[in-house]
Design an enzyme around this catalytic site. Structure first.
Site, mmCIF file in Angstrom:
data_model
loop_
_atom_site.group_PDB
_atom_site.id
_atom_site.type_symbol
_atom_site.label_atom_id
_atom_site.label_comp_id
_atom_site.label_asym_id
_atom_site.label_seq_id
_atom_site.Cartn_x
_atom_site.Cartn_y
_atom_site.Cartn_z
ATOM 1 C CE LYS A 191 -1.976 2.842 2.849
ATOM 2 N NZ LYS A 191 -1.911 4.044 1.999
ATOM 3 C CB CYS A 302 12.592 8.959 8.925
ATOM 4 S SG CYS A 302 13.632 7.990 7.846
HETATM 5 P P1 NAP Z 1 2.035 7.916 8.169
HETATM 6 O O1 NAP Z 1 0.902 8.823 8.272
HETATM 7 O O2 NAP Z 1 2.400 7.100 9.343
HETATM 8 O O3 NAP Z 1 1.718 6.998 6.909
HETATM 9 C C1 NAP Z 1 2.503 5.910 6.564
HETATM 10 C C2 NAP Z 1 1.621 4.891 5.886
HETATM 11 O O4 NAP Z 1 0.671 4.381 6.829
HETATM 12 C C3 NAP Z 1 0.810 5.471 4.721
HETATM 13 O O5 NAP Z 1 0.725 4.517 3.694
HETATM 14 C C4 NAP Z 1 -0.527 5.716 5.373
HETATM 15 O O6 NAP Z 1 -1.600 5.720 4.482
HETATM 16 C C5 NAP Z 1 -0.640 4.536 6.320
HETATM 17 N N1 NAP Z 1 -1.599 4.784 7.384
HETATM 18 C C6 NAP Z 1 -2.018 5.977 7.877
HETATM 19 N N2 NAP Z 1 -2.941 5.795 8.842
HETATM 20 C C7 NAP Z 1 -3.118 4.450 8.964
HETATM 21 C C8 NAP Z 1 -3.947 3.637 9.780
HETATM 22 N N3 NAP Z 1 -4.805 4.160 10.658
HETATM 23 N N4 NAP Z 1 -3.869 2.294 9.641
HETATM 24 C C9 NAP Z 1 -3.020 1.751 8.732
HETATM 25 N N5 NAP Z 1 -2.239 2.465 7.923
HETATM 26 C C10 NAP Z 1 -2.258 3.809 8.041
HETATM 27 O O7 NAP Z 1 3.398 8.615 7.760
HETATM 28 P P2 NAP Z 1 3.663 9.549 6.494
HETATM 29 O O8 NAP Z 1 2.962 10.822 6.772
HETATM 30 O O9 NAP Z 1 3.354 8.833 5.255
HETATM 31 O O10 NAP Z 1 5.255 9.729 6.530
HETATM 32 C C11 NAP Z 1 5.870 10.551 7.428
HETATM 33 C C12 NAP Z 1 6.381 9.767 8.637
HETATM 34 O O11 NAP Z 1 7.117 8.618 8.225
HETATM 35 C C13 NAP Z 1 7.310 10.558 9.475
HETATM 36 O O12 NAP Z 1 6.958 10.479 10.822
HETATM 37 C C14 NAP Z 1 8.694 9.916 9.245
HETATM 38 O O13 NAP Z 1 9.600 10.033 10.257
HETATM 39 C C15 NAP Z 1 8.343 8.523 8.977
HETATM 40 N N6 NAP Z 1 9.367 7.870 8.141
HETATM 41 C C16 NAP Z 1 10.222 6.977 8.720
HETATM 42 C C17 NAP Z 1 11.196 6.350 7.978
HETATM 43 C C18 NAP Z 1 12.142 5.346 8.581
HETATM 44 O O14 NAP Z 1 12.825 4.654 7.862
HETATM 45 N N7 NAP Z 1 12.223 5.213 9.899
HETATM 46 C C19 NAP Z 1 11.318 6.614 6.615
HETATM 47 C C20 NAP Z 1 10.442 7.530 6.047
HETATM 48 C C21 NAP Z 1 9.461 8.139 6.824
HETATM 49 P P3 NAP Z 1 -2.160 7.106 3.843
HETATM 50 O O15 NAP Z 1 -1.007 7.981 3.612
HETATM 51 O O16 NAP Z 1 -2.763 6.638 2.589
HETATM 52 O O17 NAP Z 1 -3.156 7.641 4.804
#
Ligand code: NAP
Ligand code: MG
Length: 500
Positions: A191, A302
């Site tokens: 996804k 991140c």
């Molecule tokens: P996010 O909101 O956590 O979303 C990540 C994924 O999870 C998306 O595909 C999102 O879908 C999905 N998601 C959202 N709500 C969900 C739920 N209730 N149940 C299941 N899946 C759900 O994060 P983001 O805004 O995409 O990315 C930013 C974050 O990612 C930051 O906090 C960053 O630090 C972190 N990050 C970490 C790394 C690492 O390697 N540690 C790398 C990159 C990013 P939708 O977007 O379609 O809602």
């Protein structure tokens, strides 16, 4: 097309067609409900198209296809050489289509074309090549026994893997997970983030062209609460690998505990430090690393080193040089190869970042560069922002901003910097600048995080494991030979057996 050749990326963009359906069982299909969502280019606010909004029904169809493919064995039990050939063909196809994919990625995400060409054109194909090459070079073990027995330790693919992705490196994060999952022999349901669904859909089409059997790779674009949650809760998904926020990562643990106890690999947020010790010359290398550590990819990284610890006695020199570099940063049209910083991924995210900047000002930090939206453009841009007088406990020094914000925290003694740097709920990454090898080793050992880089802001490469301590991640690691372990289980086979 040679990706090093200067090109009119606008003309390529105008000629692109975008994928718009889910990819299930080897073909593009509409969401069963017929629902679609609007996908934007965040740099212009223009609509790129409508994309299938998958929900639990589509995830069911994708999981069923993945399970059938896994059980049939055309991939899961294929010879190592056959799996390797397909991944190498996929790497070649990705290279062949690199420019189109990079332009698509830039349009979908607001990332600069320069970064997209590097990530999509070089790193992504390299991942499929590297893990493809690894397949026929990975051995099991034979345990020591007496000669009446043979004890074999073998690795088997876990089964169906659910991969849930973020928007900040859309195709690269897909490759980080897909390449080892496919190399292990798993079937997958992916996804992508709702903001950036396009390139992984295109990759699925190329994977089919490379010879990946139907049903092995399925992509369900859609929203987190529907498609994402369904992946977390499906009993027929055997493992989940997630990259995104810590909040949503925690939800995946809940989904697993309420369904089939599937293992969940989590790569999550960070609040990483960049530490300048007083013996380090504040030269061009240090300054350009400081700026890119905080602002690269618009800070939507991140492991962004947003908290920058600088000796009080060197702070003015550091700030002067950082501000000169920040003033020269070219922000704007992501398709212009001269652009160094593109747009925030969405209007919501731009608002969130601007909210943090307001909070920083309210709590007493001082804006010395940027500090607001970039006016005059239709897209969602934030000016590169530098805060002076940041205090360790402030909101902007503790919560992940995920935007182009660099905060300077002054310290008197190195141990004070080490204590503040380590004092975070996160533990993803840290950078230390020093010429003193003993201090470098001391900091590297004491910083509680998954990656420490000395005298360079580097997150490592394909060969080295990447992941976080504390609330930045689970024990699972992406990249390196370690990543394969997320998608394999270990089986012991005794032939004969211990006396008894
Ligand atoms: P996010 O909101 O956590 O979303 C990540 C994924 O999870 C998306 O595909 C999102 O879908 C999905 N998601 C959202 N709500 C969900 C739920 N209730 N149940 C299941 N899946 C759900 O994060 P983001 O805004 O995409 O990315 C930013 C974050 O990612 C930051 O906090 C960053 O630090 C972190 N990050 C970490 C790394 C690492 O390697 N540690 C790398 C990159 C990013 P939708 O977007 O379609 O809602
Ligand atoms: Mg988009």
């Amino acid at each position: 097309m040679d990706i090093a050749t200067p090109t009119d990326y606008g003309a390529i963009a105008a000629g692109l067609t975008f994928p718009s359906e889910a990819f299930i069982n080897g073909r593009f299909v509409a969401a069963r409900s017929g629902a679609r969502f609007t996908n934007l280019n965040p740099a212009t606010a223009a609509i790129l198209g409508e994309v299938a909004a998958c929900d639990a029904d589509d995830v069911d169809a994708a999981v069923a296809a993945a399970r059938r493919a896994f059980d049939a064995g055309a991939w899961s039990r294929a010879s190592p050489e056959a799996r390797k050939d397909v991944l190498l063909r996929l790497a070649a196809l990705l290279r062949e289509h690199a420019v189109q994919l990079a332009v698509m990625e830039s349009l979908d995400s607001g990332k600069t074309i320069t970064d997209c060409l590097n990530e999509v054109g070089h790193e992504v194909p390299n991942f499929f090549q590297w893990y493809g090459e690894l397949i026929d070079k990975s051995f099991g073990k034979v345990a020591p026994t007496d000669e009446s027995a043979l004890a074999l330790i073998v690795h088997e693919p876990v089964g169906v893997a659910g991969l849930v992705l973020p928007w900040n490196f859309p195709l690269l994060m897909a490759a980080w997970k897909l390449a080892p999952a496919l190399a292990a022999g798993c079937s997958v349901v992916v996804k992508p983030a709702e903001q950036t669904p396009l390139t992984v859909l295109r990759l699925a089409e190329l994977a089919a062209q490379a010879g990946l059997p139907d049903g092995v790779l399925n992509v369900v674009p859609g929203f987190g609460e529907t498609a994402g949650q369904a992946i977390g809760r499906r009993r027929d998904i055997d493992v989940v690998s997630f990259t995104g926020s810590t909040e949503v990562g925690a939800l995946f643990l809940k989904y697993a505990s309420e369904s089939n106890l599937k293992p969940v690999g989590l790569e999550m947020g960070g609040k990483s430090p960049f530490i300048v010790l007083d013996d380090a010359p504040i030269d061009d290398v240090l300054v350009s690393n400081a700026v890119s550590a905080a602002l690269w990819n618009g800070g939507q990284n991140c492991s962004a080193n947003m908290r920058q610890f600088v000796p009080r006695s060197r702070k003015d020199e550091f700030l002067d040089k950082v501000l000169a570099r920040v003033a020269a940063l070219k922000v704007g049209d992501p398709l212009d190869p001269a652009t160094e910083m593109g747009a925030m991924v969405s209007a919501d995210h731009q608002r969130r970042v601007l909210g943090f900047i307001e909070t920083g000002i309210g709590e007493g930090a001082r804006v010395v560069a940027g500090g607001g939206a970039l006016e005059g453009l239709d897209g969602y841009f934030v000016r590169p922002t530098v805060f002076d007088d940041v205090a360790h406990g402030m909101t902007i020094a503790t919560e992940e901003i995920f935007g182009p914000v660099l905060g300077v925290i002054a310290f008197s003694e190195p141990e004070e910097a080490l204590r503040m740097a380590a004092e975070s709920v996160y533990g993803l990454h840290a950078t230390v600048f020093t010429r003193d090898i003993d201090r470098a080793l001391h900091f590297a050992r004491r910083l509680p995080c998954g990656t420490v880089s000395i005298n360079r802001f580097s997150e490592g490469d394909i060969k080295t494991p990447f992941g976080g301590y504390k609330r930045s991640g689970s024990l699972a690691r992406d990249n390196g030979t370690e990543a394969i372990a997320q998608y394999q289980q270990t089986k012991t086979i005794w032939i004969g057996g211990p006396e008894g």
